[in-house]
Scaffold this motif. Structure first.
Motif, PDB file in Angstrom:
ATOM      1  N   TYR A   1       0.866  -1.186   0.000  1.00 57.04           N
ATOM      2  CA  TYR A   1       0.000   0.000   0.000  1.00 57.04           C
ATOM      3  C   TYR A   1       0.899   1.232   0.000  1.00 57.04           C
ATOM      4  O   TYR A   1       1.166   1.836   1.054  1.00 57.04           O
ATOM      5  N   PRO A   2       1.381   1.621  -1.175  1.00 58.03           N
ATOM      6  CA  PRO A   2       2.397   2.680  -1.261  1.00 58.03           C
ATOM      7  C   PRO A   2       1.948   4.035  -0.722  1.00 58.03           C
ATOM      8  O   PRO A   2       2.798   4.909  -0.494  1.00 58.03           O
ATOM      9  N   GLU A   3       0.648   4.215  -0.478  1.00 55.35           N
ATOM     10  CA  GLU A   3       0.192   5.439   0.204  1.00 55.35           C
ATOM     11  C   GLU A   3       0.946   5.648   1.512  1.00 55.35           C
ATOM     12  O   GLU A   3       1.143   6.783   1.967  1.00 55.35           O
ATOM     13  N   LEU A   4       1.352   4.543   2.128  1.00 58.17           N
ATOM     14  CA  LEU A   4       2.047   4.605   3.419  1.00 58.17           C
ATOM     15  C   LEU A   4       3.426   5.240   3.318  1.00 58.17           C
ATOM     16  O   LEU A   4       4.026   5.583   4.336  1.00 58.17           O
ATOM     17  N   LEU A   5       3.932   5.388   2.106  1.00 63.61           N
ATOM     18  CA  LEU A   5       5.240   6.042   1.942  1.00 63.61           C
ATOM     19  C   LEU A   5       5.189   7.481   2.447  1.00 63.61           C
ATOM     20  O   LEU A   5       6.216   8.077   2.777  1.00 63.61           O
ATOM     21  N   LYS A   6       3.970   8.046   2.498  1.00 62.68           N
ATOM     22  CA  LYS A   6       3.814   9.417   3.007  1.00 62.68           C
ATOM     23  C   LYS A   6       3.791   9.449   4.534  1.00 62.68           C
ATOM     24  O   LYS A   6       3.754  10.527   5.134  1.00 62.68           O
ATOM     25  N   ASP A   7       3.780   8.280   5.147  1.00 63.94           N
ATOM     26  CA  ASP A   7       3.536   8.169   6.578  1.00 63.94           C
ATOM     27  C   ASP A   7       4.846   8.304   7.354  1.00 63.94           C
ATOM     28  O   ASP A   7       5.819   7.627   7.054  1.00 63.94           O
ATOM     29  N   ASN A   8       4.829   9.137   8.385  1.00 62.05           N
ATOM     30  CA  ASN A   8       6.063   9.375   9.139  1.00 62.05           C
ATOM     31  C   ASN A   8       6.442   8.242  10.078  1.00 62.05           C
ATOM     32  O   ASN A   8       7.548   8.223  10.615  1.00 62.05           O
TER      33      ASN A   8
ATOM     34  N   GLU B   1      13.162   5.657   7.348  1.00 61.40           N
ATOM     35  CA  GLU B   1      13.577   6.029   5.993  1.00 61.40           C
ATOM     36  C   GLU B   1      14.163   4.848   5.208  1.00 61.40           C
ATOM     37  O   GLU B   1      13.939   4.719   4.009  1.00 61.40           O
ATOM     38  N   ASP B   2      14.917   3.971   5.896  1.00 65.18           N
ATOM     39  CA  ASP B   2      15.521   2.853   5.152  1.00 65.18           C
ATOM     40  C   ASP B   2      14.448   1.868   4.666  1.00 65.18           C
ATOM     41  O   ASP B   2      14.568   1.294   3.585  1.00 65.18           O
ATOM     42  N   ALA B   3      13.385   1.718   5.464  1.00 65.46           N
ATOM     43  CA  ALA B   3      12.289   0.854   5.017  1.00 65.46           C
ATOM     44  C   ALA B   3      11.629   1.464   3.775  1.00 65.46           C
ATOM     45  O   ALA B   3      11.340   0.760   2.794  1.00 65.46           O
ATOM     46  N   LYS B   4      11.426   2.782   3.815  1.00 65.01           N
ATOM     47  CA  LYS B   4      10.815   3.458   2.657  1.00 65.01           C
ATOM     48  C   LYS B   4      11.706   3.340   1.417  1.00 65.01           C
ATOM     49  O   LYS B   4      11.224   3.125   0.304  1.00 65.01           O
ATOM     50  N   LYS B   5      13.000   3.505   1.644  1.00 64.16           N
ATOM     51  CA  LYS B   5      13.943   3.449   0.519  1.00 64.16           C
ATOM     52  C   LYS B   5      13.907   2.072  -0.153  1.00 64.16           C
ATOM     53  O   LYS B   5      13.871   1.955  -1.376  1.00 64.16           O
ATOM     54  N   ARG B   6      13.920   1.027   0.704  1.00 64.28           N
ATOM     55  CA  ARG B   6      13.877  -0.325   0.142  1.00 64.28           C
ATOM     56  C   ARG B   6      12.579  -0.551  -0.647  1.00 64.28           C
ATOM     57  O   ARG B   6      12.591  -1.120  -1.728  1.00 64.28           O
ATOM     58  N   ALA B   7      11.461  -0.088  -0.058  1.00 70.02           N
ATOM     59  CA  ALA B   7      10.167  -0.297  -0.722  1.00 70.02           C
ATOM     60  C   ALA B   7      10.132   0.444  -2.057  1.00 70.02           C
ATOM     61  O   ALA B   7       9.687  -0.094  -3.072  1.00 70.02           O
ATOM     62  N   GLN B   8      10.643   1.669  -2.043  1.00 71.02           N
ATOM     63  CA  GLN B   8      10.626   2.449  -3.290  1.00 71.02           C
ATOM     64  C   GLN B   8      11.455   1.773  -4.376  1.00 71.02           C
ATOM     65  O   GLN B   8      11.068   1.721  -5.532  1.00 71.02           O
ATOM     66  N   ARG B   9      12.598   1.244  -3.965  1.00 66.80           N
ATOM     67  CA  ARG B   9      13.473   0.594  -4.939  1.00 66.80           C
ATOM     68  C   ARG B   9      12.789  -0.652  -5.529  1.00 66.80           C
ATOM     69  O   ARG B   9      12.849  -0.888  -6.741  1.00 66.80           O
ATOM     70  N   ILE B  10      12.136  -1.425  -4.673  1.00 63.74           N
ATOM     71  CA  ILE B  10      11.433  -2.618  -5.166  1.00 63.74           C
ATOM     72  C   ILE B  10      10.295  -2.199  -6.100  1.00 63.74           C
ATOM     73  O   ILE B  10      10.136  -2.750  -7.191  1.00 63.74           O
ATOM     74  N   LEU B  11       9.520  -1.200  -5.674  1.00 67.19           N
ATOM     75  CA  LEU B  11       8.380  -0.774  -6.493  1.00 67.19           C
ATOM     76  C   LEU B  11       8.837  -0.252  -7.859  1.00 67.19           C
ATOM     77  O   LEU B  11       8.192  -0.506  -8.875  1.00 67.19           O
ATOM     78  N   GLU B  12       9.948   0.470  -7.854  1.00 71.67           N
ATOM     79  CA  GLU B  12      10.436   0.987  -9.138  1.00 71.67           C
ATOM     80  C   GLU B  12      10.844  -0.126 -10.096  1.00 71.67           C
ATOM     81  O   GLU B  12      10.825   0.044 -11.307  1.00 71.67           O
ATOM     82  N   ALA B  13      11.199  -1.267  -9.543  1.00 69.31           N
ATOM     83  CA  ALA B  13      11.595  -2.396 -10.394  1.00 69.31           C
ATOM     84  C   ALA B  13      10.394  -3.216 -10.864  1.00 69.31           C
ATOM     85  O   ALA B  13      10.548  -4.146 -11.652  1.00 69.31           O
ATOM     86  N   CYS B  14       9.199  -2.890 -10.347  1.00 68.88           N
ATOM     87  CA  CYS B  14       7.991  -3.651 -10.714  1.00 68.88           C
ATOM     88  C   CYS B  14       7.277  -2.978 -11.885  1.00 68.88           C
ATOM     89  O   CYS B  14       7.283  -1.755 -11.998  1.00 68.88           O
TER      90      CYS B  14
ATOM     91  N   PHE C   1      -9.012  -0.969  -1.431  1.00 69.60           N
ATOM     92  CA  PHE C   1      -9.411  -1.842  -0.312  1.00 69.60           C
ATOM     93  C   PHE C   1      -8.518  -3.078  -0.224  1.00 69.60           C
ATOM     94  O   PHE C   1      -8.068  -3.461   0.862  1.00 69.60           O
ATOM     95  N   LEU C   2      -8.251  -3.689  -1.372  1.00 69.80           N
ATOM     96  CA  LEU C   2      -7.428  -4.904  -1.371  1.00 69.80           C
ATOM     97  C   LEU C   2      -6.060  -4.622  -0.757  1.00 69.80           C
ATOM     98  O   LEU C   2      -5.566  -5.369   0.088  1.00 69.80           O
ATOM     99  N   ARG C   3      -5.476  -3.508  -1.170  1.00 69.12           N
ATOM    100  CA  ARG C   3      -4.123  -3.216  -0.726  1.00 69.12           C
ATOM    101  C   ARG C   3      -4.067  -2.748   0.727  1.00 69.12           C
ATOM    102  O   ARG C   3      -3.089  -2.980   1.431  1.00 69.12           O
ATOM    103  N   GLN C   4      -5.134  -2.100   1.158  1.00 66.02           N
ATOM    104  CA  GLN C   4      -5.171  -1.710   2.574  1.00 66.02           C
ATOM    105  C   GLN C   4      -5.161  -2.954   3.462  1.00 66.02           C
ATOM    106  O   GLN C   4      -4.407  -3.032   4.427  1.00 66.02           O
ATOM    107  N   VAL C   5      -5.997  -3.913   3.109  1.00 71.24           N
ATOM    108  CA  VAL C   5      -6.055  -5.126   3.938  1.00 71.24           C
ATOM    109  C   VAL C   5      -4.724  -5.871   3.886  1.00 71.24           C
ATOM    110  O   VAL C   5      -4.242  -6.383   4.906  1.00 71.24           O
ATOM    111  N   LEU C   6      -4.103  -5.913   2.706  1.00 76.23           N
ATOM    112  CA  LEU C   6      -2.814  -6.605   2.603  1.00 76.23           C
ATOM    113  C   LEU C   6      -1.743  -5.921   3.453  1.00 76.23           C
ATOM    114  O   LEU C   6      -0.916  -6.597   4.082  1.00 76.23           O
ATOM    115  N   ALA C   7      -1.748  -4.593   3.468  1.00 75.48           N
ATOM    116  CA  ALA C   7      -0.782  -3.872   4.304  1.00 75.48           C
ATOM    117  C   ALA C   7      -1.023  -4.190   5.779  1.00 75.48           C
ATOM    118  O   ALA C   7      -0.083  -4.425   6.547  1.00 75.48           O
ATOM    119  N   LEU C   8      -2.291  -4.236   6.175  1.00 71.09           N
ATOM    120  CA  LEU C   8      -2.631  -4.553   7.567  1.00 71.09           C
ATOM    121  C   LEU C   8      -2.199  -5.976   7.928  1.00 71.09           C
ATOM    122  O   LEU C   8      -1.687  -6.224   9.021  1.00 71.09           O
TER     123      LEU C   8
END
Lengths: 551, 551
Positions: A147-154, A158-171, B137-144
């Protein structure tokens, strides 16, 4: 019209087919009269549901439609005309004893009185099910990827966000919901190669030789598929240890390859002796074409950790005898005993010099399911192939493409395992603390298990040097063996009785293979320490009682 | 010593092996001299990496170790001695054209000048890769589920939290990192059964008959595995449509079953005629044992939606001829054309009365990868088996247990698909809005595709009634056919040229099968509308140019 007759026969242990049987069932199975209707007593038209249960435990509602006034005729697809290779498959880790355990759990929920209040399933290496908590960093990144919306979440480091962003960019479309390349996401294959290089002291690893997989099982079966060929005396023979992890025997049955058993030496801590490999190989050459040698290190179910010398001997043997090496190294972080150390087959191979490193063909397997993370449900894994013929590799790539790709969340998880937080990153301290705690607890439980079992007369237990299991030997009184022979192998009789009386689910040694006349069981060391102590005490009490009962 | 000689041969299209070839390679393949070293020109020792590329595009670093002064000897595992069944496998959807597309993408990144700036991959039904956004909705539940700490977070709607909690409670140790039951998590199988009951107007579905799977592909291959047996004239024959989705032909090659082709009627909107089924079946009975009939509805690659009458005819045929029915219904939500409606095989079977519903043995397949969600990367899916012999079902349960369990995140996702937000829940409005938007856009693009293609002289295109693909017929000038015959099938020649000139990646019709002398391609309708218009225009321009060039 279809001449099939539905067989009437006792619904028995589904794992007892004779592995050596050829494509026909034994003659002793007499089919019932045409139209005979197989009805396990008391089992139909109940609305209850159970997990993975064999026929006597299930309600087959559609089966029961035969009761709607329409006579049930023979089925098109029956035990007699189905794929005989599938029938020969056995997999004890989830066999009848586990099905009975699930049923007992249900009975407990329904209020049935038992001498215990919960079933403890020590049959399978399933860390989270035994209460181990997921590693925070891994799950944070997975949530961010989901749920990449969470990237905005404080709240996320930062390292978790960085890893997620890198994986997402490769998808594809920056979504883990897109298919990946069939071999796995490219940047993750690079990370795996770097991980291997680092692990092996700088020996190069080529991302083109990395194939991500759906757990290690998937990759192991895929490599076996490539290697299997021939008929009669030319059939491919595959050397596997006894005791073994039954994925191997199951895959060989399904692929119709010849299982060549070599025995580990229980008296020497389940170590592997090249003399025994040679004996098994030479005997097998009389009736098949041995091409593959499978090694599990650290061992499953036996928990031994191979010495560097042993690995060198095995590699030399494989080269001399022209064998493809399969190194199952999924427990590479699970080494506990003093003086033991994990040596990867690849590292030893390359240290033996170019005469070996350029010639021995090999595949090595790893998984996200074991070690400190224990993330079995994600089905992540990889293999590295070494010295594989480029044309065969193209065939491998083609073969894996038919299944499209390994699960992408599992690929993402694998990326974090091979590329964990670094000392200068915010998640490092917590990550290391969690990782160390898990591995230290396992080391403690490995020792505890050996110590307690060895105080029990009639149980002898080798040190659990690594992996997640103990495979103690049990002495069974002759009267128990005679009693069991009426319907079961003796160690299944023992384990079933333990389950019924103490609520502890183990796997009988016969499911892994053992020397004729010896008996064992496999137990995981995963329960939390206090629960493990309870389990060990219950087994001890049971063993003494059992011995007395049948003396 | 190993007498193997490494073959020196042109590295060609890896998918061109003759499917009808028996277990030996054609004699015309002459092995090279012993010790011959296969070196694709200019390809070794480069550090570049490409995805899933065939030999001529790859660097095999370990292969290159032969340059370290050690003479390279023959490999143990070669194209000549590997599993011949694997060699016969073909899978065009990820075949050589896609590998070339990936290479071109890399060249673009490296600054190589092309007549286009991006490659548009319309070869595979991969919605997210084409820009479709995941359903919130799908992705929110998966993140949870991935990171249950988020359950404390107020930003998630209550229904998403409730779903996540329910899934977690059904997992071992309340973690999606635990193995599930091999058949799938029990409460999710219940939800699937309810979904089917609701979809089919109340016809009962038994959770015991539901098996969760790693995408639909996994379940399809598993059922085929059960059904395959026999040698020579007794070999199992499996009826598949032509054109077909090549998973089927690939699985049959690997399992060494006989493919029985029945042709869909292109002139009648790719409809299925039972007369053609009968023709194919009776012809096949001369040389094998036909036992299975596979149907894809809505169709892939052809996009037709079967009428209720047609389904009834097929079921009657299956019953008369004693065939096990496999209904691939993964596109069940993807129906666009007016007057078309999805009818499940199970519903029609049960509406035909107990004479059918209690007798016809069937499996139906569904997936999380298609429909409105398009979550391919999660590899979620299920099958429902109907009227399966209880003993065979026990064998099926045993067989799936060897691979432990389907990926748990995919199971969780499937649970949300079969149990989406309800009208009284907070996520309902957004969910419905997103779902409707995706399906409406697909319907629009289905129409657009048909309309534009049919304006092009030399392209004829049936309506895209459903699924995600169009399979238009293309007229190729004789000169193009002659030119292609020098190295490729003509539609591969056409598609490769389109890729090189316009950057559009399609799959040639020959990868799915087509009537002799006709040519097609498969294209997904998934690109966003504006991009799809561009794709259609580029194909139109190319087709006119191609026709002119070879006239």
């Amino acid at each position: 019209d279809q001449p099939a007759a539905e067989a009437e026969r006792p619904a028995g242990n589904m794992n007892t087919d004779d592995q050596s049987a050829q494509s026909e069932e034994p003659q002793s199975r007499v089919p019932g009269p045409p139209g005979a209707h197989f009805t396990p007593a008391g089992s139909h038209c109940s609305s209850s549901v159970s997990l993975c249960a064999p026929p006597p435990l299930l309600c087959f509602r559609s089966h029961c439609s035969a009761m709607n006034g329409v006579p049930q005729r023979g089925k098109l697809l029956t035990l007699d005309n189905m794929n005989p290779k599938v029938k020969r498959v056995e997999y004890a880790v989830r066999g009848p004893i586990v099905q009975r355990a699930v049923q007992i759990e249900k009975e407990l929920r329904e209020g049935v009185k038992k001498p215990f209040t919960e079933v403890i399933k020590a049959n399978i290496g399933d860390a989270h099910a035994m209460g181990q908590k997921p590693i925070t960093f891994l799950r944070q990144v997975l949530a961010l990827c989901s749920y990449p919306e969470l990237l905005k979440d404080n709240q996320f480091p930062e390292d978790a966000k960085k890893r997620a962003q890198r994986i997402l960019e490769a998808c594809g479309g920056h979504s883990i919901g897109a298919y990946s390349a069939s071999q796995g996401i490219e940047c993750i294959r690079h990370d795996v190669a770097h991980f291997i290089e680092k692990r092996d002291g700088g020996i190069p690893s080529n991302p083109d030789n990395i194939y991500l997989s759906t757990g290690a099982s998937d990759a192991i079966v895929t490599i076996l598929k490539l290697l299997v060929s021939g008929e009669g005396r030319d059939r491919t023979g595959v050397m596997i240890s006894i005791p073994q992890y039954p994925l191997y025997s199951a895959a060989l049955a399904e692929l119709d390859a010849v299982q060549i058993s070599y025995y580990l030496d229980e008296d020497k801590c389940w170590s592997l002796d090249v003399k025994e490999l040679r004996r098994a190989l030479y005997a097998a050459r009389q009736h098949c074409n041995p091409r593959v040698l499978c090694i599990i290190n650290p061992g499953n179910p036996t928990g031994q950790v191979q010495s560097r010398q042993c690995i060198e001997d095995v590699i030399r043997f494989a080269k001399e005898e022209n064998l493809f090496l399969m190194a199952d190294e999924v427990y590479q972080d699970n080494v506990y005993a003093e003086g033991c150390q994990f040596h990867s087959f690849k590292k030893v191979l390359f240290e033996m010099g170019p005469e070996y490193s350029s010639k021995v063909e090999m595949a090595s397997f790893h998984s996200t399911s074991k070690c400190y993370m224990g993330e079995c449900g994600f089905r992540g894994g990889y293999m590295e192939v070494i010295n594989m013929d480029p044309e065969v590799k193209a065939q491998l790539t083609k073969l894996v493409s038919v299944r499209l790709c390994p699960p992408v969340p599992g690929q993402a998880l694998l990326d974090l395992v091979v590329n964990p937080p670094q000392p200068d990153e915010p998640s490092y301290a917590t990550f290391m603390k969690e990782r160390t705690a898990v591995l230290a607890a396992l080391a403690e439980k490995a020792k505890l298990t050996e110590q307690i079992f060895n105080t029990v007369p009639g149980i002898t237990c080798n040190p659990v040097q690594g992996a997640m299991y103990t495979f103690p030997r049990i002495s069974l009184p002759q009267k128990a063996i005679d009693k069991a022979k009426e319907g079961q192998v003796p160690d299944m009789f023992y384990c079933m009785k333990l389950l019924e009386e103490e609520g502890i689910c183990l796997v009988p040694g016969s499911g892994f293979g053992q020397r004729e006349g010896t008996f064992h069981f496999r137990m995981t060391i995963l329960p939390p320490t206090e629960k493990l102590k309870l389990v060990l005490k219950k087994i001890k009490d049971f063993h003494l009682r059992f011995t007395k009962e049948f003396s």
